[in-house]
Scaffold this motif. Structure first.
Motif, short mmCIF file in Angstrom:
data_model
loop_
_atom_site.label_atom_id
_atom_site.label_comp_id
_atom_site.label_asym_id
_atom_site.label_seq_id
_atom_site.Cartn_x
_atom_site.Cartn_y
_atom_site.Cartn_z
N VAL A 58 0.98 -1.14 -0.03
CA VAL A 58 -0.06 -0.01 -0.01
C VAL A 58 1.16 1.14 0.13
CG1 VAL A 58 -1.63 1.27 1.41
CG2 VAL A 58 -2.03 -1.09 1.29
N ALA A 59 1.80 1.19 0.87
CA ALA A 59 2.94 2.31 0.80
C ALA A 59 3.62 2.55 -0.48
CB ALA A 59 3.99 2.25 1.76
N PHE A 60 3.83 1.57 -1.04
CA PHE A 60 4.33 1.43 -2.52
C PHE A 60 3.46 1.94 -3.56
CE2 PHE A 60 5.02 -0.60 -6.56
CZ PHE A 60 6.52 -0.18 -6.99
N LEU A 61 2.37 1.46 -3.45
CA LEU A 61 1.19 2.24 -4.42
C LEU A 61 1.10 3.66 -4.35
CD1 LEU A 61 -1.58 -0.46 -4.33
CD2 LEU A 61 0.01 0.35 -6.29
N ASP A 62 1.09 3.96 -3.20
CA ASP A 62 1.11 5.48 -2.63
C ASP A 62 2.51 6.32 -3.33
OD1 ASP A 62 0.11 8.02 -0.78
OD2 ASP A 62 2.31 7.75 -0.36
N ARG A 63 3.56 5.84 -3.24
CA ARG A 63 4.56 6.27 -3.94
C ARG A 63 4.47 6.28 -5.34
NH1 ARG A 63 10.35 6.97 -2.53
NH2 ARG A 63 9.33 7.36 -0.37
N VAL A 64 4.04 5.44 -5.84
CA VAL A 64 3.97 5.19 -7.35
C VAL A 64 2.73 6.52 -7.88
CG1 VAL A 64 2.97 3.96 -9.37
CG2 VAL A 64 4.51 2.90 -7.49
N GLN A 79 -5.88 3.07 -2.61
CA GLN A 79 -5.10 3.65 -3.72
C GLN A 79 -5.47 3.46 -5.21
OE1 GLN A 79 -2.56 5.32 -2.87
NE2 GLN A 79 -2.71 5.09 -0.53
N LEU A 80 -6.20 2.49 -5.58
CA LEU A 80 -6.96 2.18 -6.78
C LEU A 80 -7.71 3.39 -7.33
CD1 LEU A 80 -7.03 -1.64 -7.00
CD2 LEU A 80 -5.10 -0.48 -7.81
N VAL A 81 -8.42 3.60 -6.32
CA VAL A 81 -9.38 4.71 -6.67
C VAL A 81 -8.53 6.13 -6.75
CG1 VAL A 81 -11.40 5.95 -5.73
CG2 VAL A 81 -11.39 3.56 -5.28
N ARG A 82 -7.57 6.15 -6.03
CA ARG A 82 -7.05 7.53 -6.15
C ARG A 82 -6.48 7.51 -7.31
NH1 ARG A 82 -1.23 8.15 -3.03
NH2 ARG A 82 -0.79 10.30 -4.01
N SER A 83 -5.80 6.61 -7.99
CA SER A 83 -4.86 6.45 -9.26
C SER A 83 -6.12 6.61 -10.33
CB SER A 83 -4.35 4.71 -9.45
OG SER A 83 -3.85 4.80 -10.75
N GLU A 138 -2.27 -7.86 -10.82
CA GLU A 138 -2.31 -9.00 -9.74
C GLU A 138 -3.06 -8.01 -8.43
OE1 GLU A 138 0.29 -12.43 -9.29
OE2 GLU A 138 1.58 -11.12 -10.15
N LEU A 139 -2.28 -7.19 -8.25
CA LEU A 139 -2.55 -6.26 -7.12
C LEU A 139 -3.98 -5.65 -7.09
CD1 LEU A 139 0.59 -3.96 -6.13
CD2 LEU A 139 -0.90 -5.24 -4.41
N ARG A 140 -4.56 -5.24 -8.58
CA ARG A 140 -5.58 -4.74 -8.83
C ARG A 140 -6.90 -5.61 -8.37
NH1 ARG A 140 -5.48 -1.33 -14.47
NH2 ARG A 140 -7.52 -1.15 -14.07
N THR A 141 -6.45 -6.73 -8.23
CA THR A 141 -7.47 -7.89 -8.26
C THR A 141 -8.08 -7.92 -6.63
OG1 THR A 141 -5.96 -9.77 -8.00
CG2 THR A 141 -6.86 -9.36 -10.16
N GLN A 142 -6.72 -7.47 -5.71
CA GLN A 142 -7.11 -7.14 -4.40
C GLN A 142 -8.11 -6.03 -4.03
OE1 GLN A 142 -5.87 -10.05 -2.84
NE2 GLN A 142 -5.57 -10.62 -4.79
N GLY A 143 -8.43 -5.28 -4.83
CA GLY A 143 -9.17 -4.01 -4.57
C GLY A 143 -10.51 -4.50 -4.03
#
Length: 282
Positions: A55-61, A120-124, A106-111
């Motif tokens: 989650v911290a990594f997604l925030d950084r991306v 984080q996905l909604v933010r993106s 793969e990460l998106r499937t965890q949403g």
């Protein structure tokens, strides 16, 4: 002031490399520790679980993407839109980028099951659609784009580009001749939608110039006897993201342009949004 990366930067770079190498499902904290030369215990000191770290990594991306978009905020609207479209293009040989996006998929499937990841996905998604909305509104104000429903157009463009990227990373390795037939059928359908059946309606039905010489590409057999053999037969198929990006420029962006406005090239758009260094996350 030291130019050395901080421990947080090193950890995030390690996550990036570990995701490319292992994907999401098989990723372990030890894999990340190995990639960033930090101990597993140090990672757990900062992050309780692998999910917390990701989650911290997604925030950084996403934060990096925000900075990258902001760096082009003063560019002309049409160029910004071409750059946004070009951002989604990557070639088959870009294996590291492909591996990274497979891991993100793969990460998106965890949403649906993990609320912090979903946030984080909604933010993106809001960042991407909001960027297009901002570009369109600026272009309309400057007289570059026609007055359109910016929210609807942004949703269409982002869905088109995101879908193309997903299709490329999930299907490109298993492409078959059937894919080529499908693409050919789509091209023919697009021509029909333009009111063309693919035939030549000109009066010069013999395919000749006034001096009697054959036009290039007229279908006349070449003198070396290689009739019916295309000189493009050995060329590789373009990346699906590139093909869709080109279509998006023609089918979505070009109709938006006001009279006198020019359509930027996809290559200029790709160059404008190219990463500064090879480890920049896209």
């Amino acid at each position: 002031m030291s130019d050395q990366p901080s421990a947080a930067d090193e950890i995030m770079d390690g996550v990036y490399r570990a995701l490319r190498a292992h994907g999401y499902a098989d990723l372990t904290m030890q894999d990340i520790a190995d990639e960033c030369s930090k101990s597993k215990s140090l990672l757990h000191y900062h992050y309780d679980t692998k999910e917390d770290l990701l989650v911290a990594f997604l925030d950084r991306v996403i934060t990096d993407s925000e900075r990258r978009i902001a760096a082009h905020a003063d560019d002309p609207p049409a160029e910004r839109l071409a750059g946004f479209i070009g951002w989604f293009v990557f070639e088959p040989e870009a294996v590291d980028r492909e591996a990274f996006h497979i891991a993100l998929l793969e990460l998106r499937t965890q949403g649906p099951f993990n609320e912090p990841i979903r946030e984080q996905l909604v933010r993106s998604d809001r960042l991407l659609r909001g960027t297009v909305v901002d570009i369109l509104e600026s272009g309309i104000e400057e007289g570059v784009f026609r007055d359109v429903d910016v929210e609807e157009t942004a949703a269409l463009l982002v869905a088109t580009l995101d879908g193309a990227r997903t299709r490329q990373i999930t299907l490109s390795r298993g492409a078959t001749a059937a894919d080529g037939d499908e693409a050919e059928g789509e091209s023919a359908a697009a021509e029909r939608s333009d009111g063309s059946d693919g035939s030549d309606d000109s009066d010069d039905s013999d395919g000749s110039d006034e001096d009697g010489s054959a036009d290039e590409g007229s279908g006349h057999a070449p003198s070396d006897g290689t009739a019916g053999v295309s000189d493009t037969a050995d060329r590789p198929e373009p990346a699906y993201t590139r093909a869709v990006a080109e279509a998006a420029l023609r089918r979505i962006v070009e109709p938006l342009l006001a009279a006198g406005a020019e359509l930027p090239s996809l290559e200029d758009g790709i160059a404008a949004m190219a990463p500064v260094d090879e480890d920049e996350r896209e």
